[in-house]
Design an enzyme around this catalytic site. Structure first.
Site, PDB file in Angstrom:
ATOM      1  N   SER A 121       0.825  -1.208   0.000  1.00 15.17           N
ATOM      2  CA  SER A 121       0.000   0.000   0.000  1.00 15.17           C
ATOM      3  C   SER A 121       0.856   1.252   0.000  1.00 15.17           C
ATOM      4  O   SER A 121       0.341   2.343  -0.233  1.00 15.17           O
ATOM      5  CB  SER A 121      -0.855   0.048   1.267  1.00 15.17           C
ATOM      6  OG  SER A 121      -1.604  -1.107   1.409  1.00 15.17           O
ATOM      7  N   HIS A 142      -1.162  -2.448  -7.165  1.00 12.15           N
ATOM      8  CA  HIS A 142      -1.906  -2.134  -5.944  1.00 12.15           C
ATOM      9  C   HIS A 142      -3.406  -2.312  -6.181  1.00 12.15           C
ATOM     10  O   HIS A 142      -4.080  -1.397  -6.686  1.00 12.15           O
ATOM     11  CB  HIS A 142      -1.565  -0.698  -5.521  1.00 12.15           C
ATOM     12  CG  HIS A 142      -2.127  -0.296  -4.206  1.00 12.15           C
ATOM     13  ND1 HIS A 142      -2.339   1.008  -3.848  1.00 12.15           N
ATOM     14  CD2 HIS A 142      -2.538  -1.035  -3.141  1.00 12.15           C
ATOM     15  CE1 HIS A 142      -2.846   1.052  -2.638  1.00 12.15           C
ATOM     16  NE2 HIS A 142      -2.985  -0.170  -2.183  1.00 12.15           N
ATOM     17  N   GLU A 154      -3.857   0.423  -9.011  1.00 14.26           N
ATOM     18  CA  GLU A 154      -2.853   1.482  -9.147  1.00 14.26           C
ATOM     19  C   GLU A 154      -1.556   0.771  -9.521  1.00 14.26           C
ATOM     20  O   GLU A 154      -1.089  -0.093  -8.768  1.00 14.26           O
ATOM     21  CB  GLU A 154      -2.736   2.184  -7.772  1.00 14.26           C
ATOM     22  CG  GLU A 154      -2.009   3.492  -7.771  1.00 14.26           C
ATOM     23  CD  GLU A 154      -1.975   4.123  -6.358  1.00 14.26           C
ATOM     24  OE1 GLU A 154      -2.028   3.395  -5.341  1.00 14.26           O
ATOM     25  OE2 GLU A 154      -1.883   5.357  -6.280  1.00 14.26           O
ATOM     26  N   ASN A 192      -3.008   6.197  -1.201  1.00 13.84           N
ATOM     27  CA  ASN A 192      -2.874   6.303   0.254  1.00 13.84           C
ATOM     28  C   ASN A 192      -2.265   7.611   0.732  1.00 13.84           C
ATOM     29  O   ASN A 192      -2.418   7.976   1.883  1.00 13.84           O
ATOM     30  CB  ASN A 192      -2.106   5.097   0.794  1.00 13.84           C
ATOM     31  CG  ASN A 192      -3.033   3.900   0.858  1.00 13.84           C
ATOM     32  OD1 ASN A 192      -4.158   4.025   1.330  1.00 13.84           O
ATOM     33  ND2 ASN A 192      -2.597   2.769   0.351  1.00 13.84           N
TER      34      ASN A 192
HETATM   35  N1  LIG Z   1      -6.320  -4.445   3.559  1.00 16.15           N
HETATM   36  C1  LIG Z   1      -6.421  -3.517   2.612  1.00 16.15           C
HETATM   37  O1  LIG Z   1      -7.417  -2.780   2.515  1.00 16.15           O
HETATM   38  C2  LIG Z   1      -5.311  -3.379   1.598  1.00 16.15           C
HETATM   39  C3  LIG Z   1      -5.570  -2.713   0.388  1.00 16.15           C
HETATM   40  C4  LIG Z   1      -4.567  -2.631  -0.577  1.00 16.15           C
HETATM   41  C5  LIG Z   1      -3.312  -3.168  -0.321  1.00 16.15           C
HETATM   42  N2  LIG Z   1      -3.081  -3.793   0.876  1.00 16.15           N
HETATM   43  C6  LIG Z   1      -1.738  -4.358   1.095  1.00 16.15           C
HETATM   44  O2  LIG Z   1      -1.823  -5.751   0.812  1.00 16.15           O
HETATM   45  C7  LIG Z   1      -0.882  -6.448   1.649  1.00 16.15           C
HETATM   46  C8  LIG Z   1      -1.618  -7.511   2.447  1.00 16.15           C
HETATM   47  O3  LIG Z   1      -2.602  -6.893   3.233  1.00 16.15           O
HETATM   48  P1  LIG Z   1      -3.843  -7.712   3.809  1.00 16.15           P
HETATM   49  O4  LIG Z   1      -4.839  -6.707   4.245  1.00 16.15           O
HETATM   50  O5  LIG Z   1      -4.225  -8.780   2.847  1.00 16.15           O
HETATM   51  O6  LIG Z   1      -3.179  -8.370   5.106  1.00 16.15           O
HETATM   52  P2  LIG Z   1      -3.667  -9.668   5.908  1.00 16.15           P
HETATM   53  O7  LIG Z   1      -3.133  -9.513   7.287  1.00 16.15           O
HETATM   54  O8  LIG Z   1      -5.123  -9.907   5.712  1.00 16.15           O
HETATM   55  O9  LIG Z   1      -2.900 -10.860   5.149  1.00 16.15           O
HETATM   56  C9  LIG Z   1      -1.505 -10.980   5.111  1.00 16.15           C
HETATM   57  C10 LIG Z   1      -1.176 -12.453   4.935  1.00 16.15           C
HETATM   58  O10 LIG Z   1       0.227 -12.583   4.680  1.00 16.15           O
HETATM   59  C11 LIG Z   1       0.654 -13.778   5.320  1.00 16.15           C
HETATM   60  N3  LIG Z   1       2.102 -13.748   5.471  1.00 16.15           N
HETATM   61  C12 LIG Z   1       2.856 -13.015   6.346  1.00 16.15           C
HETATM   62  N4  LIG Z   1       4.157 -13.313   6.177  1.00 16.15           N
HETATM   63  C13 LIG Z   1       4.235 -14.237   5.174  1.00 16.15           C
HETATM   64  C14 LIG Z   1       5.307 -14.931   4.553  1.00 16.15           C
HETATM   65  N5  LIG Z   1       6.567 -14.745   4.927  1.00 16.15           N
HETATM   66  N6  LIG Z   1       5.016 -15.820   3.564  1.00 16.15           N
HETATM   67  C15 LIG Z   1       3.739 -16.044   3.184  1.00 16.15           C
HETATM   68  N7  LIG Z   1       2.670 -15.401   3.739  1.00 16.15           N
HETATM   69  C16 LIG Z   1       2.928 -14.522   4.734  1.00 16.15           C
HETATM   70  C17 LIG Z   1      -0.107 -13.759   6.640  1.00 16.15           C
HETATM   71  O11 LIG Z   1      -0.104 -15.041   7.240  1.00 16.15           O
HETATM   72  C18 LIG Z   1      -1.497 -13.301   6.185  1.00 16.15           C
HETATM   73  O12 LIG Z   1      -2.325 -14.388   5.840  1.00 16.15           O
HETATM   74  C19 LIG Z   1      -0.191  -5.389   2.503  1.00 16.15           C
HETATM   75  O13 LIG Z   1       0.995  -4.993   1.867  1.00 16.15           O
HETATM   76  C20 LIG Z   1      -1.202  -4.254   2.514  1.00 16.15           C
HETATM   77  O14 LIG Z   1      -0.598  -3.006   2.741  1.00 16.15           O
HETATM   78  C21 LIG Z   1      -4.052  -3.923   1.831  1.00 16.15           C
END
Ligand SMILES: NC(=O)c1ccc[n+]([C@@H]2O[C@H](COP(=O)([O-])OP(=O)(O)OC[C@H]3O[C@@H](n4cnc5c(N)ncnc54)[C@H](O)[C@@H]3O)[C@@H](O)[C@H]2O)c1
Length: 293
Positions: A121, A142, A154, A192
């Site tokens: 993000s 993104h 994005e 963001n």
């Molecule tokens: N939540 C949102 O609204 C949103 C929107 C756009 C982008 N993002 C970005 O997307 C990414 C993920 O966010 P999310 O909301 O899905 O988080 P989340 O916490 O729901 O999921 C993250 C997952 O990554 C896994 N993980 C952690 N370390 C790992 C590793 N070494 N190998 C494999 N898996 C691993 C975790 O077990 C978890 O299941 C982040 O970079 C976040 O900034 C989030």
């Protein structure tokens, strides 16, 4: 990678990773989803099943097509199992060290022509690309939350991202039915950099007792025509994710205007991360969310 993408590796099966697996598999691409434990993979697959079932119930998808989409998604806890894919999207926790470690390992295991993309993000694409030997084949992709619903992707070019990498990534987004928008690498990109300071300011207003959570959200919904108020949106995104993004903006611009609100830090310390833990600015355990302050 020049030809059409037939298979994709997705690292992280959380909110975003499972959504990305769903939209790519629905576009006919084989998806291999990797997470650290079977429990997280199962949770991701359940989320996909539920989301697709909603489309079946609304007759936007046939039960047969749903089965085919699910069958295109394989899961693994071993990153090395992604070695044969044509494209990788990383969607693990918003943490530079964790993402860098994954990209170092992927760089060694996947073909040299494979593009590595991150769904970060806010973290610098140029910095993550720098841990690999292929910065020209590294890019930000993104997706927005919830991935199956939101049209925008994005696409962020790092300083070394090649034109070919950009066009393959753009094509992939279009194949998934999304609208790609190109931006350059800067903390928080565009989405963001604009959204998070607004959410952070709403939390400051709450901390200072300017208004209740419901009033703050109502003002932004009714007055600015936002579909969700900033506090409900923060709960939806995840308060840990919001804090991580504010920290990237704060460090990246070295400007106090991006200082994360202490109340946001406190909620994250308490483990109140929003919807995913059933408690954030609202409590989600009952039938209707109720404010927690
Ligand atoms: N939540 C949102 O609204 C949103 C929107 C756009 C982008 N993002 C970005 O997307 C990414 C993920 O966010 P999310 O909301 O899905 O988080 P989340 O916490 O729901 O999921 C993250 C997952 O990554 C896994 N993980 C952690 N370390 C790992 C590793 N070494 N190998 C494999 N898996 C691993 C975790 O077990 C978890 O299941 C982040 O970079 C976040 O900034 C989030």
């Amino acid at each position: 990678m020049t030809g059409a993408i037939e298979s994709i590796g997705i690292v992280g099966a959380g909110t975003m990773g499972s959504g990305i697996a769903q939209v790519t598999a629905r576009a006919g691409i084989k998806a291999a989803m990797c997470d650290v434990s079977d429990e997280f993979l199962k949770r991701g697959l359940n989320a996909i099943e539920k989301s697709l079932q909603r489309d079946v119930d609304k007759q936007r998808l046939t039960p047969e097509d749903k089965c085919q989409i699910v069958a295109r998604i394989k899961t693994t806890t071993d990153l090395a199992d992604l070695r044969d894919v044509d494209f990788v999207v990383e969607a693990v926790t918003e943490d530079v060290a964790a993402k860098s470690d994954i990209f170092r390992r992927l760089d060694e295991s996947v073909r040299t022509d494979v593009i590595l993309a991150t769904n970060t993000s806010s973290i610098s694409i140029t910095k993550l690309a720098g841990v690999t030997s292929r910065p020209e084949r590294f890019i930000g992709m993104h997706f927005m939350n919830p991935v199956p619903v939101m049209k925008l992707v994005e696409i962020i070019r790092g300083i070394a991202t090649s034109d070919e990498t950009y066009s393959v990534t753009r094509e992939l987004a279009l194949t998934c039915g999304k609208t790609p928008v190109e931006v350059n690498d800067a903390p928080g990109f565009v989405s963001n950099r604009v959204l998070m300071p607004m959410i952070n300011e709403a939390i400051f207003a709450l901390q200072e007792g300017v208004a209740t959570p419901e009033a703050i959200d109502q003002i932004m919904k009714l007055g600015m025509n936002h579909p969700m108020g900033p506090l409900e949106l923060a709960d939806f995104i995840g308060l840990d994710v919001c804090l991580a993004i504010m920290n990237v903006l704060y460090d990246g611009f070295a400007d106090s205007k991006y200082r994360p609100c202490p109340l946001l830090k406190k909620y994250v310390d308490a483990g109140w991360l929003g919807r995913k833990t059933q408690r954030g600015f609202y409590d989600y355990r009952g039938e209707k969310p109720v404010p927690t302050r």
